[in-house]
Design a protein around this motif. Structure first.
Motif, short mmCIF file in Angstrom:
data_model
loop_
_atom_site.label_atom_id
_atom_site.label_comp_id
_atom_site.label_asym_id
_atom_site.label_seq_id
_atom_site.Cartn_x
_atom_site.Cartn_y
_atom_site.Cartn_z
N GLU A 1 0.81 -1.22 0.00
CA GLU A 1 0.00 0.00 0.00
C GLU A 1 0.85 1.27 0.00
OE1 GLU A 1 -3.10 2.41 -0.48
OE2 GLU A 1 -3.16 0.24 -0.67
N SER A 2 1.95 1.28 0.71
CA SER A 2 2.79 2.49 0.76
C SER A 2 3.32 2.86 -0.63
CB SER A 2 3.95 2.30 1.73
OG SER A 2 4.75 1.19 1.34
N VAL A 3 3.69 1.86 -1.41
CA VAL A 3 4.18 2.11 -2.77
C VAL A 3 3.02 2.42 -3.71
CG1 VAL A 3 5.42 1.08 -4.73
CG2 VAL A 3 6.22 0.67 -2.39
N ARG A 4 1.90 1.74 -3.50
CA ARG A 4 0.71 1.99 -4.32
C ARG A 4 0.25 3.45 -4.19
NH1 ARG A 4 -2.91 -2.05 -2.54
NH2 ARG A 4 -1.54 -3.56 -3.49
N LYS A 5 0.37 4.01 -2.98
CA LYS A 5 0.01 5.41 -2.76
C LYS A 5 0.85 6.34 -3.62
CE LYS A 5 -1.61 5.60 1.93
NZ LYS A 5 -1.29 5.98 3.30
N VAL A 6 2.15 6.08 -3.66
CA VAL A 6 3.06 6.90 -4.46
C VAL A 6 2.70 6.78 -5.95
CG1 VAL A 6 5.47 7.25 -5.14
CG2 VAL A 6 4.91 6.72 -2.76
N LEU A 7 2.38 5.59 -6.39
CA LEU A 7 1.99 5.40 -7.79
C LEU A 7 0.70 6.17 -8.11
CD1 LEU A 7 2.72 1.58 -8.13
CD2 LEU A 7 3.96 3.43 -9.28
N ARG A 8 -0.25 6.14 -7.17
CA ARG A 8 -1.50 6.88 -7.38
C ARG A 8 -1.27 8.38 -7.40
NH1 ARG A 8 -4.17 2.95 -4.01
NH2 ARG A 8 -3.77 4.29 -2.25
N LEU A 9 -0.47 8.87 -6.46
CA LEU A 9 -0.20 10.32 -6.38
C LEU A 9 0.47 10.86 -7.64
CD1 LEU A 9 1.02 10.64 -2.69
CD2 LEU A 9 -1.03 11.67 -3.67
N THR A 10 1.27 10.03 -8.27
CA THR A 10 1.99 10.45 -9.48
C THR A 10 1.27 10.04 -10.76
OG1 THR A 10 3.30 8.41 -9.39
CG2 THR A 10 4.24 10.38 -8.33
N ASN A 11 0.11 9.42 -10.61
CA ASN A 11 -0.68 8.89 -11.74
C ASN A 11 0.04 7.80 -12.52
OD1 ASN A 11 -3.11 10.31 -11.42
ND2 ASN A 11 -2.22 12.12 -12.38
N LEU A 12 1.10 7.25 -11.96
CA LEU A 12 1.81 6.16 -12.64
C LEU A 12 1.08 4.83 -12.49
CD1 LEU A 12 5.54 7.05 -11.96
CD2 LEU A 12 4.23 7.28 -14.08
N ASP A 13 0.05 4.80 -11.63
CA ASP A 13 -0.75 3.59 -11.52
C ASP A 13 -1.52 3.33 -12.81
OD1 ASP A 13 -2.36 5.84 -11.01
OD2 ASP A 13 -3.75 4.69 -9.78
N ARG A 14 -1.64 4.35 -13.66
CA ARG A 14 -2.30 4.17 -14.96
C ARG A 14 -1.35 3.57 -15.99
NH1 ARG A 14 -5.52 9.93 -15.26
NH2 ARG A 14 -6.64 9.62 -13.32
N VAL A 15 -0.06 3.73 -15.77
CA VAL A 15 0.95 3.22 -16.69
C VAL A 15 1.47 1.87 -16.22
CG1 VAL A 15 3.20 3.71 -17.73
CG2 VAL A 15 1.63 5.58 -17.27
N LEU A 16 1.72 1.77 -14.93
CA LEU A 16 2.23 0.53 -14.33
C LEU A 16 1.09 -0.11 -13.54
CD1 LEU A 16 5.59 1.97 -13.00
CD2 LEU A 16 5.35 0.28 -14.83
N ARG A 17 0.40 -1.02 -14.17
CA ARG A 17 -0.73 -1.69 -13.52
C ARG A 17 -0.22 -2.77 -12.58
NH1 ARG A 17 -5.31 1.00 -14.97
NH2 ARG A 17 -5.23 1.65 -17.13
N ASP A 18 -0.76 -2.76 -11.37
CA ASP A 18 -0.35 -3.72 -10.35
C ASP A 18 -1.08 -5.04 -10.54
OD1 ASP A 18 0.88 -4.71 -8.05
OD2 ASP A 18 -0.73 -4.00 -6.76
N HIS A 19 -0.34 -6.13 -10.40
CA HIS A 19 -0.92 -7.47 -10.47
C HIS A 19 -0.76 -8.12 -9.09
CE1 HIS A 19 -1.35 -7.30 -14.85
NE2 HIS A 19 -0.27 -6.55 -14.79
N PRO A 20 -1.68 -9.00 -8.73
CA PRO A 20 -1.64 -9.59 -7.38
C PRO A 20 -0.34 -10.34 -7.08
CG PRO A 20 -3.72 -10.13 -8.49
CD PRO A 20 -2.86 -9.44 -9.49
N THR A 21 0.15 -11.10 -8.06
CA THR A 21 1.39 -11.88 -7.87
C THR A 21 2.20 -11.83 -9.15
OG1 THR A 21 0.46 -13.95 -8.70
CG2 THR A 21 0.18 -13.51 -6.34
N PRO A 22 3.48 -12.11 -9.08
CA PRO A 22 4.29 -12.17 -10.30
C PRO A 22 3.76 -13.20 -11.30
CG PRO A 22 5.72 -12.13 -8.40
CD PRO A 22 4.32 -12.28 -7.88
#
Length: 110
Positions: A82-103
């Motif tokens: 969650e701490s890293v996910r927050k940074v991705l959301r704040l920078t809008n990079l969560d739209r470019v780097l989509r998170d997956h549950p597991t590798p």
């Protein structure tokens, strides 16, 4: 930061553990460059053990994404805390780097 790289038949997994900051980013960049240069452009960065990421870490992920795509592959992230996910959301990079549950699920369906 500790970094492990595991190469499989379909994709490689990079696991940074600890803090991904300006002082540790060269390790991450080197790992991505070696994989792409070695013919493994499908990469999953498993962020499960990452405590913190700064702007240079984000830059390394985006640079790796670009390098992987130019080589005909892709770079995906997985198990993002969650701490890293927050940074991705704040920078809008969560739209470019989509998170997956597991590798293992990062390249499902491809």
């Amino acid at each position: 930061m500790n970094l492990t790289v595991t190469t499989g038949a379909d994709y490689a997994v990079i696991r940074p553990e600890g803090r991904v900051t300006a002082t540790t980013v060269p390790q991450l960049r080197k790992a991505v460059d070696e994989l792409v240069g070695g013919g493994s452009p499908r990469i999953v960065v498993d962020l499960g053990g990452t405590e913190f990421i700064d702007s240079s870490g984000l830059g390394a992920l985006i640079g790796g994404l670009k390098a992987a795509r130019l080589a005909g592959g892709d770079l995906r992230i997985a198990a993002t805390p969650e701490s890293v996910r927050k940074v991705l959301r704040l920078t809008n990079l969560d739209r470019v780097l989509r998170d997956h549950p597991t590798p293992e699920t990062a390249f499902d369906g491809d």
